[in-house]
Write a protein that holds these residues in place. Sequence first.
Motif, PDB file in Angstrom:
ATOM      1  N   PRO A   1      52.030   6.907 -15.037  1.00  0.00           N
ATOM      2  CA  PRO A   1      52.213   7.170 -13.605  1.00  0.00           C
ATOM      3  C   PRO A   1      52.883   8.528 -13.405  1.00  0.00           C
ATOM      4  CG  PRO A   1      53.097   5.009 -14.240  1.00  0.00           C
ATOM      5  CD  PRO A   1      52.833   5.765 -15.500  1.00  0.00           C
ATOM      6  N   PRO A   2      52.900   9.040 -12.182  1.00  0.00           N
ATOM      7  CA  PRO A   2      53.623  10.287 -11.898  1.00  0.00           C
ATOM      8  C   PRO A   2      55.113  10.125 -12.211  1.00  0.00           C
ATOM      9  CG  PRO A   2      52.165   9.716 -10.084  1.00  0.00           C
ATOM     10  CD  PRO A   2      52.188   8.533 -10.997  1.00  0.00           C
TER      11      PRO A   2
ATOM     12  N   THR B   1      51.341   0.960  -8.360  1.00  0.00           N
ATOM     13  CA  THR B   1      50.376   1.770  -7.616  1.00  0.00           C
ATOM     14  C   THR B   1      49.435   2.492  -8.584  1.00  0.00           C
ATOM     15  OG1 THR B   1      51.957   2.087  -5.808  1.00  0.00           O
ATOM     16  CG2 THR B   1      50.130   3.648  -5.951  1.00  0.00           C
ATOM     17  N   HIS B   2      49.995   3.012  -9.652  1.00  0.00           N
ATOM     18  CA  HIS B   2      49.186   3.690 -10.664  1.00  0.00           C
ATOM     19  C   HIS B   2      48.211   2.720 -11.331  1.00  0.00           C
ATOM     20  CE1 HIS B   2      48.084   6.230 -14.057  1.00  0.00           C
ATOM     21  NE2 HIS B   2      48.453   5.255 -14.879  1.00  0.00           N
TER      22      HIS B   2
ATOM     23  N   SER C   1      54.643   2.367 -10.667  1.00  0.00           N
ATOM     24  CA  SER C   1      53.838   1.882 -11.794  1.00  0.00           C
ATOM     25  C   SER C   1      52.700   0.996 -11.296  1.00  0.00           C
ATOM     26  CB  SER C   1      54.714   1.114 -12.779  1.00  0.00           C
ATOM     27  OG  SER C   1      53.938   0.548 -13.812  1.00  0.00           O
TER      28      SER C   1
ATOM     29  N   SER D   1      45.445   1.631  -9.082  1.00  0.00           N
ATOM     30  CA  SER D   1      44.438   2.682  -8.861  1.00  0.00           C
ATOM     31  C   SER D   1      43.474   2.793 -10.036  1.00  0.00           C
ATOM     32  CB  SER D   1      45.137   4.032  -8.640  1.00  0.00           C
ATOM     33  OG  SER D   1      45.701   4.524  -9.845  1.00  0.00           O
ATOM     34  N   LYS D   2      43.912   2.341 -11.216  1.00  0.00           N
ATOM     35  CA  LYS D   2      43.064   2.349 -12.403  1.00  0.00           C
ATOM     36  C   LYS D   2      42.319   1.020 -12.606  1.00  0.00           C
ATOM     37  CE  LYS D   2      44.505   6.467 -13.588  1.00  0.00           C
ATOM     38  NZ  LYS D   2      43.610   7.646 -13.560  1.00  0.00           N
TER      39      LYS D   2
END
Length: 277
Positions: A96-97, A134-135, A132, A138-139
């Motif tokens: 994640p970012p 959200t990441h 985390s 998104s995957k």
Amino acid sequence: MTSTRERQRAAARARLEKEMAERAARARKRRQTQAAVAAGAALLLVIAGTVWLVSSLGDDDKPSDTTASNNGSVLCAWNEVPAEARTKQVKDVGLPPVQAKTSGTQTMTIDTNLGPITAKVNLADTPCTAASFTHLASKKFFDNTKCHRLTTGGLKVLQCGDPSATGKGYRETDGTGGPTYRFAEENLPTDKRPAYPEGVIAMAKTQEPASTGSQFFIVYGDAQLDPSYTVLGTITSGMDLVKKVGAAGSDNSNQEGDGHPKTEVLIKSLTMSEIQG
């Protein structure tokens, strides 16, 4: 011969001249001391200003925790699992970012074969865990995975989030999967009784600190667990579905009252909304 009076006058003049000389010397010493102190203070100000300027210029090259907090975000540490320690149950979708927002809320929507389950996530409480999720969402990390564990005894939870719980049936390795990184726990309910009340969604982990990954559990009956598991959010709809799964029981494959849920729960998709507020 010099009279006694004249000698007395001369002695008095000498004493006065000596006293005046001493006063002048003391005055010069005070002025010298004050000048030295002033010069030292000025030098310190110059040094402090130089240090501040260099630090400020250096901070432009890399973010700091303080700067991030002032900007409404925090820095998250994602600890990668070494390549040699990764198993086939681990799913690599990157990291994640580094920066995560610390304000606002998100809605987690878990679309299952039994119907949707939604939860509210407060970013002020769990910025890194929310980032985390959200990441991973998104995957499509959670899509087409099964909730692999149900407990029905003193602990009443439905556990999901293992990417290895896929395919036609539950694998023997269910419960060991996750992403290729781990991170620290947040929002621990150390002052709550019970620590994990009904309706809470929390993160599973090992006995080691900073071992949170992707697995989570939904509490469908008050649980006084050790408060070492991140409280991610609160279920806002769909608790009736979870309770029905709990009422149907488990296959006791782990032990009595602990195993795969008899009523299969398939996560068709898990999404995180845009940040609100």
